[in-house]
Structures are given as structure tokens and as C-alpha cells.
Design an enzyme around this catalytic site. Structure first.
Site, PDB file in Angstrom:
ATOM      1  N   CYS A  23      -0.889  -3.716  -2.205  1.00 46.13           N
ATOM      2  CA  CYS A  23      -1.908  -4.458  -2.950  1.00 46.13           C
ATOM      3  C   CYS A  23      -2.401  -5.683  -2.170  1.00 46.13           C
ATOM      4  O   CYS A  23      -2.972  -5.526  -1.106  1.00 46.13           O
ATOM      5  CB  CYS A  23      -1.337  -4.820  -4.315  1.00 46.13           C
ATOM      6  SG  CYS A  23      -2.605  -5.120  -5.540  1.00 46.13           S
TER       7      CYS A  23
ATOM      8  N   ARG B  86     -12.750  -3.964 -11.993  1.00 43.38           N
ATOM      9  CA  ARG B  86     -11.458  -3.932 -11.328  1.00 43.38           C
ATOM     10  C   ARG B  86     -10.843  -2.541 -11.456  1.00 43.38           C
ATOM     11  O   ARG B  86     -11.000  -1.890 -12.491  1.00 43.38           O
ATOM     12  CB  ARG B  86     -10.557  -4.942 -12.042  1.00 43.38           C
ATOM     13  CG  ARG B  86      -9.761  -5.821 -11.167  1.00 43.38           C
ATOM     14  CD  ARG B  86      -8.957  -6.795 -11.990  1.00 43.38           C
ATOM     15  NE  ARG B  86      -7.648  -6.950 -11.387  1.00 43.38           N
ATOM     16  CZ  ARG B  86      -7.429  -7.635 -10.280  1.00 43.38           C
ATOM     17  NH1 ARG B  86      -8.412  -8.246  -9.656  1.00 43.38           N
ATOM     18  NH2 ARG B  86      -6.207  -7.729  -9.766  1.00 43.38           N
TER      19      ARG B  86
ATOM     20  N   HIS C 180       1.336   0.069  -6.685  1.00 45.61           N
ATOM     21  CA  HIS C 180       2.580  -0.616  -6.980  1.00 45.61           C
ATOM     22  C   HIS C 180       3.319   0.246  -7.988  1.00 45.61           C
ATOM     23  O   HIS C 180       3.115   1.437  -8.024  1.00 45.61           O
ATOM     24  CB  HIS C 180       2.344  -2.079  -7.388  1.00 45.61           C
ATOM     25  CG  HIS C 180       1.552  -2.287  -8.632  1.00 45.61           C
ATOM     26  ND1 HIS C 180       0.233  -2.675  -8.616  1.00 45.61           N
ATOM     27  CD2 HIS C 180       1.896  -2.175  -9.933  1.00 45.61           C
ATOM     28  CE1 HIS C 180      -0.184  -2.810  -9.871  1.00 45.61           C
ATOM     29  NE2 HIS C 180       0.791  -2.507 -10.675  1.00 45.61           N
TER      30      HIS C 180
END
Ligand SMILES: [Zn+2]
Lengths: 241, 404
Positions: free
Chosen positions: A91, A126, A196
Site C-alpha cells: 500500500c 478510492r 493488505h
């Protein structure tokens, strides 16, 4: 033989999504094979120690910029990459080890240049949600791993330069988001991804690949029924198992 | 009260006839919402002339509000949002139908503190701690601290936890601050100085920034092994609520009560009988098994509750869901040090029991897993032991309902 040393990089700045779990997973999997292993967490106020394997996590915009500045000033990670140490960056960490990345305002900052990638601020919403990544076989020049499962949460769009290969292709989710369907990037023993989850807890095969790179030995298989079950369940929800 | 506010208040009470009464005011959250729609300034009107205390922070605000309300109630009636509805509709619901002479002790969502302080002009603001909450929708922690600075500047007095750098920085803009050594369970959101982005270092003496002069303020209240210690000496503190962090919550409530003119001994006595906070720490029976049911919503909360659990030896059920109210991403499981549960009888459950099971494996915790949470409690209690249950939001709520 000196112990295998695994370093979690700056958990005080880069560890938003349980990312220190990646170091914990690597250390446990080494220990379960009776390898001598040492797990160190390097806070951003300290000098980055020498290690065989570095795990870098995600973080919010302010800490990300700070982490990039400190890693550049410290120089230890760049040295480690030259030495051939294994680096997993997730990330925001993935963006930091590239050539440049944006802050919250979209202003670009210099990355460490360990991966030939560039990240810009995305214009769309996002990217948040479960991701599935198909990793090419070794004969196709890929890492030859089972389909990866993870969770992404990022606003950046990452473009790959000629110096890297994508980790894989998104079968679900956004990934790098540059329109080519790619996810992550790999060059030598440096691997970056938006997954993640933490990614290594869900994908034991990826954890073992990194350990094999770091130790140079062939690792005995472990009983991974639980994490395989988890990986399949998450992929199953995306109808991809 | 302005005409519009009166109409809106009546509307709140109108909604209440159709729905049930809660809290100590005569309003409901649904009513509060309707009232605010009719009159966006309703909270301002309801708070005018009232002695109001606001309690905010990532963790412990429901408990601290309950403790402080008990202490303040020794001096007269107090309206409070005891159900944990900590945004304006809940505040309106708590106040509507009560006289302005009735004081208010309100729990406030961290993000809502600036707006709520502006509307209620509080006599005191209590700041507990500030750390990451459900990850996929959190604002930056520092940004919240920044917004708190504006919110507390006009408060009569601020009671603030000096152990949390974010809180210390936020409270430093206030005219009068009572510093309390309230402890800090979770330090990983406080590594970077909120003032200058320098590195914060923690040691036995407290914390300090290496790059600017931000440092831990000296507390006037702290805990020793037995008592709370304040400006006029030790105050005996006996609580029904479990755990070290609830003692910290009580310490902050005690300091706030003292700042508001309540005798600390009287306040401590009133707080000692608080035993059930919105169903949390409740002793219940599920599937014929006696349990203590606890709610943890974020890594700091989990850390605190696992400490409570490890004070005993009872079997433990851990329940994790990832529904909307919980956040869709359970990666925070790796932020929690589950290795504290090593050697205990542990059963993993909830919608995300597989994620939890993998997490426990890497933490070296031998455990069983049961998809069904009631069954998990049954399995954990096989030997007739009382079972400790810790769950995140909807997992907790489902088990609380199963106990009814
Ligand atoms: Zn500073």
C-alpha cells in the site's frame, strides 16, 4: 549461521492495516521450520537495522511522506536492496519505494526508487474492497503462485515502468488502477502490492516465496489448512475460487 | 425558547408517542432526528443556560460518561445519553423535555465534538484519548486532534489525559486544563508529533517530542496501586467495573467531578455502584452458560479488554463480524496482541471466524472455532466455567440479544 533477520519498517508510521502482521507471519513460518529467526520492529526514530527481509506497511498521507523522508535520509533500505535483501512493501509502502507518490493534496514526493513505478493521485473514487489477483506461472515469467486474496484501500494510481513486472492481474478489485489491470510490481527480490489483509496471512504461498528468497533454501511445507480455507472463502465470495 | 425550537421539541415528543422512551430525557434518537430537521438549532436552544459537560475520545467515553453522570447526580438531576447515541440526535433526545436547570453530561463522538461544543457551550470538556477507529472509514487521527483544538478553546475547563500526545496537544489551546494521568493503551498512532511531525519517544517518565517542546504535561491526578491521587491527596476508588482501563476512566471522571465542584469522596462513592454500562461488562446467560459480555471496537479497545480477560483464567470466546457497523476489513486483527491468550481455552467465532482463526494461529494461540456464536459459548463453557466473551460491534450486539 547467523539467524534470519526480519525487519518491520516503521510500524509507528506505516502500519495502518495490521501490516506488522506480515513480519509476524514470516517469523512464525520460519520458526515453525526450526529456522533461527529474529523479528525486529524499527521505529522511525531509530536507524534502520541490517536485515535479510524487510516488511513495509501502509499509512495515511502525512506519515507516508514522513516515512519516505526518513528512509531516504537513513539510506539503509536502499543499501539493503543493493545487497539483495528481500523487500515486501504494501500500500503506502509500495508507493514509497517507487519513484514518486502523491500526498493528500496531490503534490508529488520523491520515493526511494527501488521499484520503477510512479504513483499519482487518482481521479475516481478510492479503491476499497476485496481483491483477487491472478499471478502468472513461472513459464510465463511470473511468480507461479495460487490466486492471491487481499483487501485494498488506496486512492493512488500506479503506473509500471519498464524496470518491473506486475505481480499479477486483478480478477476482482482495482489494483494499480492505471487501466492495464495490473496489480503490484516485482523487480528481483523487491515486491510491492496494494493488498493488505495482511496479505501474507491470507496467502501462505507468497510468504513462503519471500522466505525462500531470503534464506536460499527449499522450505518444507506446513499444514496451512486454516489459511487455505480462509483464502478460498474470500475468493469464493468474489466467485473466483 | 424560540417558537421554532418549541415546535421542534413538541415534534420530538410527538415521535416519542409512536416509539419508546429512552435515557433520562424524554426523547428518542428518532425523535431527535425529526426535531433537528425542523430546527437545526434545536440543540443550541436546549443547551442554553444549562451546565453541560461533554465527554469524548476513541475509547472509554460511554463508561466515563456513565461514571461522571453518577458523580454529578449527587448534586442534582443530570440528563445524559446513556444509550451511547453520541451524535446530535442523541444529544437532543437526552435534553428534550428537561428543564434548563437540569445539568447535562453528554458522550460525544470524536468527529462531532467541535459542532457539539459550538452548540452547547460546555462548562467542561473531558478528553480521553485519540487513536484509529474502524479503519476503512477513519479520518486521520491528527486531523481530528486539530479540530479538537478549536473545539476546546472556548470551554470553561478541559479535563484531559496527559498520557496521550494527541490529547495533550489538542487540550493545550484551552484556557484552563486539569491534566490527568489516564494511561495510553495504544501508542502507534502517536509516533509522529502532532505539532511538528517530529518523533515522539515514550519512556517510564512519560513522552516527549524530539524536535519541538511538546512534552507530557504534569498531571494533578494519577493512580497508585490502590487509590486515585488528586490535588488534595488520595481518594479511595472501588469499582464494580473490571480492569485497569476502567480505573483510568474512573480517574478521569473523578477529576472532572472535582473540577465541577463535587467532593471527590462523594463522587468516588457514587461511581462505585456503577456496574453495567449500556450492556457492556454485563454478566449474562447464553445457551445456559454464565458469561461476561464485553465490546471492543478498535485495536486500543481490544488491547484494554484482553488485559481485563487475562486478569482471570476463564475460557474466552472471541467474536468477529465485518458488517457495515464493524467495517468490512478485519486486517486490524493483526494490530491486536492476541498472544496474551496463549494457554487459555479459546473459541473463535463470528462471521469472520476464519480470519480470526488464522490470526490466533500466528499469535501462537491454540483454539477451537465455531461459526455459530451461541454454539461457541456452549463449547467454551463445557466444563461449567463462566465464559469471557469479547466481540466487535455487531457480534457483541447479537450475543447480547441472544442472552435476552
Ligand atoms: Zn514536536
Amino acid at each position: 549461521m547467523s539467524p534470519l533477520r526480519i525487519c518491520t519498517v516503521y510500524p509507528d508510521l506505516l502500519g495502518t492495516y495490521g501490516d506488522s502482521g506480515n513480519g509476524e507471519v514470516l517469523a512464525a513460518r520460519a520458526r515453525w521450520r526450526d529456522l533461527d529467526v529474529e523479528l525486529v520492529a524499527a521505529r522511525s526514530s531509530e536507524r534502520l537495522p541490517e536485515a535479510d527481509l524487510y516488511a513495509i506497511g501502509g499509512g495515511e498521507d502525512g506519515p507516508q511522506v514522513l516515512a519516505a523522508e526518513r528512509l531516504a535520509a537513513d539510506g539503509g533500505l536502499v543499501e539493503a536492496a543493493k545487497r539483495g535483501a528481500v523487500i515486501l512493501a504494501v500500500c503506502a509502502g509500495f508507493q514509497v519505494i517507487g519513484n514518486r507518490f502523491p500526498d493528500a493534496q496531490g503534490q508529488l514526493h520523491q520515493g526511494l526508487g527501488l521499484l520503477d513505478i510512479a504513483t499519482a493521485k487518482g481521479t475516481g473514487p478510492r479503491a476499497v474492497g476485496e481483491v483477487a489477483v491472478a499471478v502468472p506461472t513461472e513459464s510465463d515469467g511470473g511468480l507461479g503462485l495460487p490466486m492471491l486474496s487481499g483487501f485494498e484501500n488506496h486512492g493512488g494510481v500506479t503506473t509500471l515502468g519498464p524496470g518491473v513486472e506486475p505481480l499479477g492481474r486483478v480478477a476482482a478489485g482495482v489494483g494499480n488502477g492505471a487501466g492495464d489491470g495490473s496489480e503490484g510490481a516485482v523487480a528481483g527480490h523487491v515486491l510491492g502490492t496494494y493488498l493488505h489483509g495482511p496479505v501474507l496471512a491470507r496467502n501462505a504461498a507468497l510468504a513462503d516465496l519471500l522466505l525462500a528468497w531470503a534464506t536460499g533454501i527449499e522450505l518444507e511445507p506446513l499444514d496451512d489448512a486454516g489459511s487455505e480455507d480462509l483464502r478460498r472463502e474470500r475468493l469464493g465470495r468474489l466467485s473466483l475460487s | 425558547m424560540r417558537l421554532r425550537a418549541s415546535v421542534a421539541s413538541l415534534a420530538v415528543q410527538g415521535v416519542n408517542r409512536a416509539s419508546r422512551l429512552t435515557g433520562k430525557g424524554s426523547g428518542t434518537v428518532a425523535g431527535g432526528r425529526v426535531g433537528l430537521k425542523l430546527d437545526p438549532k434545536l440543540l443550541e436552544d436546549l443547551a442554553r443556560g444549562r451546565s453541560t459537560v461533554l465527554v469524548s475520545g476513541t475509547n472509554g467515553k460511554t463508561t466515563t460518561t456513565a461514571l461522571l453522570t453518577a458523580a454529578l447526580a449527587t448534586a442534582g438531576p443530570i440528563a445524559t445519553n446513556a444509550t451511547g447515541s453520541n451524535m446530535p440526535p442523541g444529544h437532543v433526545a437526552a435534553l428534550v423535555g428537561t428543564k434548563a436547570s437540569v445539568g447535562a453530561c453528554l458522550e460525544v463522538d470524536e468527529a462531532w465534538l467541535p459542532a457539539t461544543a459550538a452548540a452547547t457551550r460546555p462548562r467542561a470538556v473531558v478528553l480521553l484519548n485519540l487513536s484509529r477507529d474502524q479503519l476503512d472509514r477513519s479520518s486521520e487521527v491528527r486531523m481530528l486532534a486539530e479540530r479538537w483544538r478549536g473545539a476546546v478553546a472556548s470551554a470553561g475547563v478541559v479535563i484531559a489525559n496527559c498520557d496521550d500526545p494527541m490529547v495533550a496537544w489538542a487540550a493545550s489551546t484551552a484556557e484552563r486544563v486539569v491534566w490527568v494521568a489516564g494511561g495510553l493503551e495504544w501508542k502507534d498512532d502517536a509516533g509522529a508529533c502532532p505539532s511538528c511531525r517530529g518523533a515522539i519517544t515514550f519512556d517510564e517518565l512519560g513522552w516527549r517530542c524530539g524536535s519541538c517542546d511538546l512534552t507530557r504535561p504534569t498531571p494533578t491526578w494519577w493512580l497508585d496501586d490502590r487509590d486515585a491521587v488528586g490535588p488534595s491527596g488520595p481518594v479511595s476508588l472501588t469499582l464494580e467495573l473490571p480492569g485497569r482501563f476502567n480505573r483510568s476512566n474512573a480517574l478521569v471522571a473523578l477529576a472532572a467531578a472535582d473540577a465541577l465542584g463535587i467532593d471527590p469522596e462523594v463522587a468516588a462513592h457514587a461511581m462505585s455502584s456503577v456496574h453495567d454500562v449500556a450492556g457492556r461488562f454485563n454478566e449474562v446467560v447464553i445457551a445456559s452458560t454464565p458469561c461476561r459480555l464485553m465490546l471492543a471496537k478498535n485495536p486500543a479497545g481490544w488491547s484494554a479488554l484482553l488485559n481485563v480477560v487475562t486478569e482471570g483464567t476463564a475460557p474466552v470466546v472471541v467474536a468477529i463480524n465485518s458488517r457495515t457497523a464493524d467495517g468490512a476489513d478485519p486486517s486490524w486483527l493483526f494490530d491486536v496482541d492476541f498472544s496474551k491468550l496463549q494457554g487459555r481455552r479459546v473459541v473463535a467465532t463470528g462471521d469472520r471466524w476464519r480470519d480470526l482463526s488464522v490470526r490466533l494461529r500466528y499469535a501462537g494461540v491454540v483454539h477451537d472455532a465455531e461459526a455459530d456464536s451461541t454454539r461457541a459459548v456452549e463449547v467454551a463453557g463445557t466444563d461449567g466455567d463462566m465464559v469471557e466473551i469479547v466481540g466487535n460491534y455487531t457480534a457483541f450486539r447479537d450475543l447480547l440479544e441472544a442472552s435476552a
